[in-house]
Design a protein around this motif. Structure first.
Motif, short mmCIF file in Angstrom:
data_model
loop_
_atom_site.label_atom_id
_atom_site.label_comp_id
_atom_site.label_asym_id
_atom_site.label_seq_id
_atom_site.Cartn_x
_atom_site.Cartn_y
_atom_site.Cartn_z
N GLY A 128 73.43 -3.88 25.87
CA GLY A 128 72.07 -3.82 26.38
C GLY A 128 71.36 -2.51 26.13
O GLY A 128 70.13 -2.45 26.22
N TYR A 129 72.13 -1.44 25.85
CA TYR A 129 71.53 -0.12 25.66
C TYR A 129 72.13 0.57 24.43
O TYR A 129 73.26 0.29 24.02
CB TYR A 129 71.76 0.77 26.89
N THR A 130 71.36 1.48 23.84
CA THR A 130 71.89 2.43 22.87
C THR A 130 71.85 3.82 23.50
O THR A 130 71.12 4.05 24.48
CB THR A 130 71.07 2.43 21.57
N LEU A 131 72.62 4.73 22.94
CA LEU A 131 72.74 6.07 23.52
C LEU A 131 72.48 7.14 22.47
O LEU A 131 73.01 7.08 21.36
CB LEU A 131 74.15 6.24 24.11
N GLN A 132 71.64 8.10 22.85
CA GLN A 132 71.39 9.27 22.00
C GLN A 132 71.83 10.51 22.75
O GLN A 132 71.48 10.70 23.93
CB GLN A 132 69.91 9.36 21.64
N GLN A 133 72.59 11.36 22.08
CA GLN A 133 73.09 12.59 22.69
C GLN A 133 72.39 13.79 22.07
O GLN A 133 72.36 13.96 20.85
CB GLN A 133 74.60 12.71 22.49
N THR A 134 71.80 14.63 22.92
CA THR A 134 71.24 15.91 22.51
C THR A 134 71.83 16.97 23.43
O THR A 134 72.41 16.63 24.48
CB THR A 134 69.70 15.91 22.62
N PHE A 180 69.64 6.89 27.35
CA PHE A 180 69.95 5.48 27.16
C PHE A 180 68.64 4.73 26.92
O PHE A 180 67.69 4.86 27.70
CB PHE A 180 70.66 4.90 28.38
N THR A 181 68.59 3.93 25.86
CA THR A 181 67.39 3.17 25.53
C THR A 181 67.73 1.68 25.48
O THR A 181 68.70 1.28 24.81
CB THR A 181 66.81 3.61 24.17
N ARG A 182 66.92 0.89 26.16
CA ARG A 182 67.17 -0.55 26.24
C ARG A 182 66.92 -1.22 24.89
O ARG A 182 65.91 -0.96 24.23
CB ARG A 182 66.26 -1.17 27.31
N ILE A 183 67.82 -2.13 24.50
CA ILE A 183 67.64 -2.87 23.25
C ILE A 183 67.63 -4.38 23.49
O ILE A 183 67.46 -5.15 22.54
CB ILE A 183 68.74 -2.53 22.23
#
Length: 397
Positions: free
Chosen positions: A352-358, A364-367
């Motif tokens: 349900g989500y993708t993850l970006q690490q900075t 977390f962004t919903r897909i």
């Protein structure tokens, strides 16, 4: 102030007090149980609904064109233990070419006999038949015959459609039953939505002008999916999945819209309106129904709010990250969530989500679409980090 003046004033106060109308009785709240196959989840749902809903209207029997009769597989022990009054609902599909009155009555009598043998004592029978206006006179004749053969202590009610308001046969039809249940959801093209509160209020007012008997409004607490077809006519998928591919458009009755209508009806009920009946009792995991928490809050007239937050548990530096709904209103999954963290050497999102690490931040962004029931939680990811900031999260709808 003279004695005569004080006496006159007291009489005026008494007279004015006597002219005040007593407050209208509170609207009754009831529930439909519409599952064809009962499961262990019914036990918890029945217990949790006890405080808010006075009566249960239970799907008992259905007649389908071509397929014949189908009994709902109820759990009589649960209903007996529950103890609330029961109404057996008989669903006669509106596409039936005609009603074989003797056959229908025999089937209803058999259901009542079987229920009584199982220790259940229903207080009424409800006929759910979406007859077209042209068939209302014949339907009224059938109801009159059914009323004659039912025990006198059993109430007879019907589910009714707003389209019947245009039929001159409606007043006579309503005189054959003890009460009616006006369905104000899913009564038109589903592509226009499940429910319109202004239209529902208008129908309720018009219904009150026609009937002389008590009536109820059936209100929605559920959703459906529309499956597109080449013909352009949608197929409706509800609690039973349809084995067919293609795009699904989800429609859900908005709890806040329905709550607004319920509040309006409590404040200014149309004449003869006796209560609200909610469709349907939700079970744990029912993805196309409001949670019982939200349904109860709407029925009580509570203020509605979702309170979304992130929570996590840690073991050996590995954090499982969960989205929680601490409010009483079911919520769509949020579009984006951020979480402040220390140094991380491994992170990932779940379905349900993708993850970006900075540096110092996980986003977390919903897909895909989804709903989080009030009072529930779901895992959205994990992270192996040196720390997570306890207050360092944000939820973006």
């Amino acid at each position: 102030m003279t004695f005569l003046f004080r006496l006159s004033l007291a009489l005026v106060v008494l007279l004015l007090g006597g002219c005040e109308q007593s407050p209208a009785p509170a609207l009754d709240q009831q529930l439909y149980i519409w599952q064809r196959q009962w499961t262990p989840a019914h036990a918890l749902a029945l217990r949790q609904s006890q405080g808010d809903f006075s009566m249960l209207r239970v799907l008992a029997l259905q007649a389908f064109p071509g397929a014949g009769w189908s009994r709902a597989r109820i759990n009589p022990a649960l209903l007996k233990a529950d103890g609330r009054p029961l109404i057996a609902v008989i669903r006669l599909d509106g596409q039936l070419k005609a009603l074989d009155q003797d056959e229908v009555i025999a089937q209803i009598q058999q259901v009542l006999s079987d229920w009584q043998a199982q220790g259940l004592t229903p207080v009424g029978v409800e006929i759910d038949h979406d007859a077209g206006n042209a068939r209302l006179p014949a339907y009224g004749t059938f109801l009159g015959q059914l009323r004659q053969v039912l025990p006198a202590n059993l109430r007879l009610s019907i589910t009714a459609l707003p389209a019947w308001l245009d039929s001159p046969a409606l007043p006579g039809l309503l005189e054959t039953v003890d009460s009616s249940v006006l369905q104000v959801h899913a009564v038109s093209d589903p592509r226009q939505g499940l429910f319109d509160p202004k239209q529902a209020r208008h129908w309720a007012q018009r219904w009150s002008d026609v009937t002389t008997r008590p009536f109820y409004l059936a209100l929605p607490a559920y959703g459906v999916a529309l499956l597109t077809q080449e013909s352009g006519v949608p197929v409706v998928e509800s609690e039973v999945p349809i084995d067919r591919g293609g795009e699904r458009r989800e429609l859900l009755a908005d709890p806040q819209q329905v709550a607004g209508l319920a509040a309006d009806l409590r404040a200014d009920p149309p004449q003869h309106l006796a209560g609200l009946i909610w469709f349907r009792l939700p079970l744990a995991g029912d993805r196309r129904a409001w949670s019982l928490t939200t349904l109860g809050a709407v029925a009580r007239g509570d203020n509605l709010a979702s309170r979304l937050a992130l929570q996590w548990g840690e073991q050996g530096g590995l954090y499982d990250i969960r989205l929680v709904n601490q409010g009483n209103l079911d919520s769509p999954w949020p579009q984006r969530l951020t979480l402040a963290v220390g140094a991380c050497d491994g992170v990932d999102a779940l379905a349900g989500y993708t993850l970006q690490q900075t540096p110092g931040l996980l986003t977390f962004t919903r897909i895909q679409e989804g709903r989080l029931a009030a009072g529930s939680q779901r895992a959205i990811g994990w992270a192996r980090c040196t720390k997570i900031d306890q207050g360092g999260f944000n939820v973006y709808p």
